[in-house]
Design a protein around this motif. Structure first.
Motif, PDB file in Angstrom:
ATOM      1  N   GLN A 404     -72.281  89.829  33.652  1.00  0.00           N
ATOM      2  CA  GLN A 404     -71.376  89.439  34.744  1.00  0.00           C
ATOM      3  C   GLN A 404     -70.287  88.477  34.283  1.00  0.00           C
ATOM      4  O   GLN A 404     -69.252  88.360  34.928  1.00  0.00           O
ATOM      5  CB  GLN A 404     -72.168  88.799  35.889  1.00  0.00           C
ATOM      6  N   THR A 405     -70.539  87.754  33.195  1.00  0.00           N
ATOM      7  CA  THR A 405     -69.502  86.830  32.720  1.00  0.00           C
ATOM      8  C   THR A 405     -68.298  87.602  32.189  1.00  0.00           C
ATOM      9  O   THR A 405     -67.209  87.050  32.080  1.00  0.00           O
ATOM     10  CB  THR A 405     -70.012  85.922  31.574  1.00  0.00           C
ATOM     11  N   GLY A 406     -68.494  88.876  31.833  1.00  0.00           N
ATOM     12  CA  GLY A 406     -67.402  89.690  31.315  1.00  0.00           C
ATOM     13  C   GLY A 406     -66.988  89.313  29.900  1.00  0.00           C
ATOM     14  O   GLY A 406     -66.011  89.824  29.371  1.00  0.00           O
ATOM     15  N   ARG A 407     -67.742  88.411  29.276  1.00  0.00           N
ATOM     16  CA  ARG A 407     -67.358  87.956  27.929  1.00  0.00           C
ATOM     17  C   ARG A 407     -67.898  88.900  26.867  1.00  0.00           C
ATOM     18  O   ARG A 407     -68.908  89.573  27.065  1.00  0.00           O
ATOM     19  CB  ARG A 407     -67.918  86.540  27.681  1.00  0.00           C
ATOM     20  N   ASP A 408     -67.201  88.945  25.740  1.00  0.00           N
ATOM     21  CA  ASP A 408     -67.698  89.682  24.584  1.00  0.00           C
ATOM     22  C   ASP A 408     -68.980  88.973  24.140  1.00  0.00           C
ATOM     23  O   ASP A 408     -68.977  87.763  23.896  1.00  0.00           O
ATOM     24  CB  ASP A 408     -66.643  89.643  23.469  1.00  0.00           C
ATOM     25  N   THR A 409     -70.082  89.728  24.066  1.00  0.00           N
ATOM     26  CA  THR A 409     -71.390  89.097  23.887  1.00  0.00           C
ATOM     27  C   THR A 409     -72.111  89.618  22.649  1.00  0.00           C
ATOM     28  O   THR A 409     -72.169  90.825  22.415  1.00  0.00           O
ATOM     29  CB  THR A 409     -72.265  89.346  25.134  1.00  0.00           C
ATOM     30  N   TYR A 410     -72.643  88.709  21.874  1.00  0.00           N
ATOM     31  CA  TYR A 410     -73.462  89.032  20.699  1.00  0.00           C
ATOM     32  C   TYR A 410     -74.875  88.516  20.958  1.00  0.00           C
ATOM     33  O   TYR A 410     -75.039  87.388  21.411  1.00  0.00           O
ATOM     34  CB  TYR A 410     -72.889  88.386  19.442  1.00  0.00           C
ATOM     35  N   VAL A 411     -75.862  89.362  20.668  1.00  0.00           N
ATOM     36  CA  VAL A 411     -77.244  88.987  20.959  1.00  0.00           C
ATOM     37  C   VAL A 411     -78.078  89.065  19.686  1.00  0.00           C
ATOM     38  O   VAL A 411     -78.109  90.097  19.021  1.00  0.00           O
ATOM     39  CB  VAL A 411     -77.853  89.933  22.021  1.00  0.00           C
ATOM     40  N   SER A 412     -78.729  87.965  19.340  1.00  0.00           N
ATOM     41  CA  SER A 412     -79.699  88.013  18.245  1.00  0.00           C
ATOM     42  C   SER A 412     -81.085  87.865  18.852  1.00  0.00           C
ATOM     43  O   SER A 412     -81.226  87.432  20.001  1.00  0.00           O
ATOM     44  CB  SER A 412     -79.433  86.905  17.226  1.00  0.00           C
ATOM     45  N   THR A 413     -82.085  88.255  18.085  1.00  0.00           N
ATOM     46  CA  THR A 413     -83.456  88.073  18.553  1.00  0.00           C
ATOM     47  C   THR A 413     -84.305  87.547  17.414  1.00  0.00           C
ATOM     48  O   THR A 413     -83.937  87.650  16.246  1.00  0.00           O
ATOM     49  CB  THR A 413     -84.117  89.388  19.020  1.00  0.00           C
ATOM     50  N   PRO A 431     -70.736  98.747  19.257  1.00  0.00           N
ATOM     51  CA  PRO A 431     -71.535  98.462  18.059  1.00  0.00           C
ATOM     52  C   PRO A 431     -71.335  97.028  17.588  1.00  0.00           C
ATOM     53  O   PRO A 431     -70.467  96.318  18.092  1.00  0.00           O
ATOM     54  CB  PRO A 431     -70.991  99.458  17.035  1.00  0.00           C
ATOM     55  N   ASN A 432     -72.142  96.601  16.624  1.00  0.00           N
ATOM     56  CA  ASN A 432     -72.037  95.291  15.963  1.00  0.00           C
ATOM     57  C   ASN A 432     -72.350  94.105  16.869  1.00  0.00           C
ATOM     58  O   ASN A 432     -72.078  92.964  16.512  1.00  0.00           O
ATOM     59  CB  ASN A 432     -70.626  95.074  15.357  1.00  0.00           C
ATOM     60  N   ARG A 433     -72.911  94.344  18.075  1.00  0.00           N
ATOM     61  CA  ARG A 433     -73.201  93.244  19.001  1.00  0.00           C
ATOM     62  C   ARG A 433     -74.676  92.864  19.000  1.00  0.00           C
ATOM     63  O   ARG A 433     -75.076  91.908  19.637  1.00  0.00           O
ATOM     64  CB  ARG A 433     -72.787  93.621  20.428  1.00  0.00           C
ATOM     65  N   TRP A 434     -75.496  93.652  18.332  1.00  0.00           N
ATOM     66  CA  TRP A 434     -76.957  93.520  18.413  1.00  0.00           C
ATOM     67  C   TRP A 434     -77.461  93.146  17.033  1.00  0.00           C
ATOM     68  O   TRP A 434     -77.290  93.901  16.078  1.00  0.00           O
ATOM     69  CB  TRP A 434     -77.522  94.847  18.905  1.00  0.00           C
ATOM     70  N   LEU A 435     -78.055  91.952  16.912  1.00  0.00           N
ATOM     71  CA  LEU A 435     -78.439  91.406  15.611  1.00  0.00           C
ATOM     72  C   LEU A 435     -79.935  91.146  15.626  1.00  0.00           C
ATOM     73  O   LEU A 435     -80.411  90.236  16.303  1.00  0.00           O
ATOM     74  CB  LEU A 435     -77.675  90.101  15.379  1.00  0.00           C
ATOM     75  N   HIS A 457     -67.428  84.685  15.365  1.00  0.00           N
ATOM     76  CA  HIS A 457     -66.756  84.960  16.644  1.00  0.00           C
ATOM     77  C   HIS A 457     -66.805  83.703  17.507  1.00  0.00           C
ATOM     78  O   HIS A 457     -67.587  83.612  18.451  1.00  0.00           O
ATOM     79  CB  HIS A 457     -67.453  86.126  17.368  1.00  0.00           C
ATOM     80  N   PRO A 458     -65.951  82.711  17.168  1.00  0.00           N
ATOM     81  CA  PRO A 458     -66.062  81.406  17.827  1.00  0.00           C
ATOM     82  C   PRO A 458     -65.873  81.461  19.341  1.00  0.00           C
ATOM     83  O   PRO A 458     -66.418  80.623  20.054  1.00  0.00           O
ATOM     84  CB  PRO A 458     -64.957  80.581  17.152  1.00  0.00           C
ATOM     85  N   VAL A 462     -72.567  83.962  22.365  1.00  0.00           N
ATOM     86  CA  VAL A 462     -73.622  84.314  21.409  1.00  0.00           C
ATOM     87  C   VAL A 462     -74.953  83.789  21.935  1.00  0.00           C
ATOM     88  O   VAL A 462     -75.082  82.609  22.258  1.00  0.00           O
ATOM     89  CB  VAL A 462     -73.329  83.737  20.004  1.00  0.00           C
ATOM     90  N   MET A 463     -75.924  84.709  22.049  1.00  0.00           N
ATOM     91  CA  MET A 463     -77.223  84.320  22.600  1.00  0.00           C
ATOM     92  C   MET A 463     -78.330  84.696  21.627  1.00  0.00           C
ATOM     93  O   MET A 463     -78.277  85.730  20.969  1.00  0.00           O
ATOM     94  CB  MET A 463     -77.482  85.084  23.903  1.00  0.00           C
ATOM     95  N   ASP A 464     -79.347  83.848  21.545  1.00  0.00           N
ATOM     96  CA  ASP A 464     -80.561  84.181  20.799  1.00  0.00           C
ATOM     97  C   ASP A 464     -81.667  84.359  21.826  1.00  0.00           C
ATOM     98  O   ASP A 464     -82.044  83.411  22.514  1.00  0.00           O
ATOM     99  CB  ASP A 464     -80.895  83.048  19.813  1.00  0.00           C
ATOM    100  N   VAL A 465     -82.140  85.604  21.968  1.00  0.00           N
ATOM    101  CA  VAL A 465     -83.309  85.840  22.822  1.00  0.00           C
ATOM    102  C   VAL A 465     -84.521  85.632  21.923  1.00  0.00           C
ATOM    103  O   VAL A 465     -84.732  86.386  20.971  1.00  0.00           O
ATOM    104  CB  VAL A 465     -83.280  87.256  23.422  1.00  0.00           C
TER     105      VAL A 465
END
Lengths: 604, 172
Positions: A404-413, A431-435, A457-458, A462-465
């Motif tokens: 919902q934030t509409g931001r370009d999002t990168y997720v690591s786990t 692609p390239n958003r899932w780490l 990507h400053p 960026v989230m770490d689940v």
């Protein structure tokens, strides 16, 4: 001068002589390096001194060498560039080993520079000496020990070519201190012919035509896509979308391939394999043509081998010839860049007679929709305001609120149950958003990976689940996050257990939870605060959304301790040693899994 | 699933003569659980920059295919040819065989050595060292015959191999 570094060919005259450390940095700049993740020490002091005196390359100081490698992996995977690591000799290099193997297994292009004792001391058990090339040989695509100054620049140029060519992977360059202190000649990249040129192959047009003819003859075709499409570059993801639009066939993906095809598209069936969706696994079992695109028939994907997709004509596209027929015998193996081969498949599809099985394809889709209607990822969340949060609920809401934030999002786990839930509930459109650590399954990957992604990507979210057990394995990286003011959002799905270990103990070992309880956990909120980050905690359902939203809205680093139901297991699950059509869909079926054979128990 | 038959294969490689190249090859075999029955290696070009490695391995056809493709991934390896699969080839090895005996067994050993065209490269009153070149089978049977005749020590080189005819490893 014609040769150096084994058989790396030098084509040009040497122009400049500089201290080795400067030659190294100049070669890195020429290779397009702008960031290095590293940690200093005695053997690399000359390199750190040279770094101090220049401003082309930014150095990011991590808190542990393993984290430097994971950060560089995430940097590489989220940008498509080669990640660079700098560590000292001895323990610096050995600490990097896990990260190098992680990159090897997931085909991530890296160059790791390690310090070494001066060449006259090698073999004398000098202080902080390790046989680094010996130790890292099986965990790298290639490695060098630079013994002569004239080998330095060619080694660096060739290392980058090897790391990024073919099936990408990590390359290590071991740098004795006398080489970085003493003078060395500089040579340009274009003066070096890397040995990677030996390995290039042209796609086999006739084989592609045969593969496409098989797809045209298929009535229940399925694309099974993998990390190779991500590695091939964003263009390959575009080509996949075109191929699917043209054919109308369904798509499933491995863990590493998520994002290559939009997760929100109806033609995407979700991930396949051990924790894949019901529809993806049954489609894999029932298809009559299986098209593997940049995937490698990993054991997490296939389950019991003799029952894997038993009646299908199998086409396998891989850039690495050694992957064809390695695990599953295929009918058509196509060696080459998956993006290029998919483009040729599209050409061939348009050239050959029109697809004649439209009605059967519709029936295939109807069957898939029937499986999808089961809604295999459903979970019964108690809706009472003070209800205990289910981990699936937490992860689904993190995904939805981030979207919902509409931001370009990168997720690591990290690695474990939360990783599988994240793979199931996050729907990536690019692609390239899932780490994530796929092949090696490295606990402690996620936090440093988030560092690498945020450095690359400053402005992105960026989230770490994370799980509470995994994230403690590299929790020191909160220091890096603080130092560089990285606005990383860490969501700890805290169930007080090494959840996946507990799940397997429940399934296979009579619920004897041997050493899988996370005892004596820190107070994560205070922990975050002590590292200059914001700490939040949520324990009841009615506070979940607000807490996630608060974390996402904050412009600095946030760690959220989400206290979730302890006993939840990750479903669907193909128990070890079982076939795709023998999935456990939920706790109600778990009892019957007590029949897992001794053979199944032996599998990991 | 079909049961595949195991067999042996001679694989020849050209590799850059650099430190660690042999270790890479050997570790690939041990790391992936492939067999090495014998291994020979020596530089073969005029500058000493390229070495030829000959490996005799055993396995099913598909596992030997795997060995070949895995070897091809190694950076210093420029050529891999499965000679057994590619057509007629010559594979020879050399053995030094020491026999310590006297009287009738000693005479018998010398007689058999002559039949095998082995040369006595060292002779004392109580011992012979025979040098024998040939196929692995020939060496095996010679050694078996020497066993009751005072055989005390064997040193073998492993197989050197090359394809028959004008073709070379370069043009496969």
């Amino acid at each position: 001068m014609t040769r150096s570094t084994g058989s790396t060919t030098l084509n040009a005259r040497i122009t400049t002589t500089l201290p080795g450390a400067e030659v190294l940095l100049r070669a890195l700049v020429e290779q397009g390096v702008d960031v290095i993740f590293g940690y200093p020490g005695g053997a690399v002091l000359p390199i750190y001194d040279a770094l101090f005196k220049q401003d082309h390359i930014r150095h990011v100081l991590v808190r542990h060498e393993q984290a430097a490698v994971h950060a560089a992996e995430a940097y590489a995977r989220s940008t498509g560039k080669v990640g660079v690591v700098l560590v000292t000799s001895g323990p610096g290099a050995t600490n990097a080993v896990t990260g190098l193997l992680d990159a090897m297994m997931d085909s991530i292009p890296l160059v790791c520079l390690s310090g070494q004792v001066p060449t006259p001391l090698i073999g004398n058990d000098a202080f902080q000496e390790a046989d680094t090339t010996g130790i890292t040989r099986p965990v790298t695509k290639y490695n060098y020990l630079v013994r002569k100054p004239e080998d330095l620049a060619p080694a660096v140029h060739e290392a980058f070519a090897i790391a990024r060519s073919g099936r990408p992977g990590p390359v290590l360059i071991d740098l004795p201190k006398n080489i970085t202190v003493g003078d060395a000649p500089y040579v340009d990249a274009k003066a070096v012919t890397p040995r990677t040129t030996r390995m290039t192959t042209q796609p086999d047009r006739a084989a592609i035509a045969r593969a496409v003819a098989a797809m045209k003859a298929g009535k229940r075709v399925l694309f099974y896509t993998g990390g190779g499409i991500i590695n091939s570059g964003p263009q390959a993801s575009e080509t996949l979308r075109k191929l699917v639009a043209l054919t109308g066939f369904p798509v499933t993906s491995t863990l590493m391939g998520l994002g290559a095809f939009p997760g929100t598209d109806r033609r995407f069936l979700g991930m396949l394999g051990m924790h894949g969706t019901y529809e993806a696994n049954l489609a894999t079992h029932a298809c009559d043509v299986l098209v593997a695109l940049g995937s490698r028939f990993d054991d997490r994907v296939t389950g019991r081998l003799d029952a894997f997709s038993p009646n299908s004509f199998k086409i396998h596209v891989d850039i690495d010839p050694s992957q064809i027929n390695k695990i599953v015998h295929v009918n058509e193996g196509l060696v080459g860049d998956v993006g290029q081969i998919m483009a040729l498949m599209i050409e061939e599809w348009e050239k050959q007679p029109a697809y004649a099985h439209k009605a059967e394809l519709e029936a295939w889709w109807a069957q898939i929709e029937g499986w999808r209607a089961l809604d295999c990822l459903r979970f019964g969340q108690d809706q009472a305001p003070d209800a205990v949060i289910k981990p699936q609920q937490a992860i689904q809401r993190i995904y939805e609120l981030a979207r919902q934030t509409g931001r370009d999002t990168y997720v690591s786990t990290e690695v474990g149950q939360h990783q599988m839930w994240a793979a199931q509930f996050f729907r990536f459109d690019a692609p390239n958003r899932w780490l994530t650590s796929g092949g090696l399954g490295t606990m402690g990957y996620g936090l440093p990976a988030a560092v690498g992604a945020q450095i690359a990507h400053p402005d992105a979210l960026v989230m770490d689940v994370a799980g509470e057990a995994s994230t403690l394995m590299n929790i020191q990286e909160l220091g890096t996050i603080a130092q560089y003011r990285l606005p990383v959002k860490i969501f700890i799905i805290n169930n007080h257990y090494m959840g996946m270990v507990r799940q397997w103990q429940e399934l296979l070992h009579g619920s004897r939870y041997s050493e899988s309880y996370s005892d004596a956990l820190p107070d994560f909120v205070k922990l975050a605060e002590s590292f200059h980050a914001t700490g939040l905690r949520v324990t009841r359902l009615d506070q979940l959304d607000a807490t996630i939203a608060q974390a996402l809205a904050h412009d600095g680093p946030v760690l959220v301790d989400i206290c979730v139901a302890e006993g939840e297991n990750c479903f669907p699950m193909i128990p070890s040693g079982a076939a795709h059509n023998q999935m456990i869909l939920g706790p109600e079926q778990e009892a019957s899994s007590a029949t897992i054979s001794k053979e199944g128990q032996m599998l990991v | 699933m079909q049961v595949e038959v195991s067999g042996s294969a001679v694989i020849s490689l050209l590799v850059d003569n650099e430190s660690g190249a042999l270790a890479r090859i050997v570790e690939l075999f041990s790391g992936r659980g492939y067999n090495i029955q014998s291994l020979t290696v020596a530089p073969v070009d005029e500058h000493g920059q390229t070495s030829r490695v000959n490996i005799v391995t055993t396995g099913t056809q598909s596992s030997i295919w795997q060995v070949k493709t895995q070897l091809e991934r190694l950076v210093p390896v420029s050529r891999v040819v499965n000679l057994t699969a590619e057509g007629p080839y010559v594979a020879r090895e050399m053995a030094l065989v020491k026999v310590v005996s006297s009287g009738e067994p000693r005479t018998e050993a010398l007689r058999i050595a002559q039949a095998f065209r082995a040369r006595a490269v060292d002779t004392t009153a109580s011992s012979f060292v025979f040098e024998l070149t040939g196929s692995t089978d020939k060496l095996d049977s010679f050694i078996e015959l020497m066993r009751p005749l005072g055989l005390v020590e064997v040193s073998r080189t492993g197989v050197a191999s090359i394809c028959r005819g004008p073709q070379t490893i370069q043009n496969f």
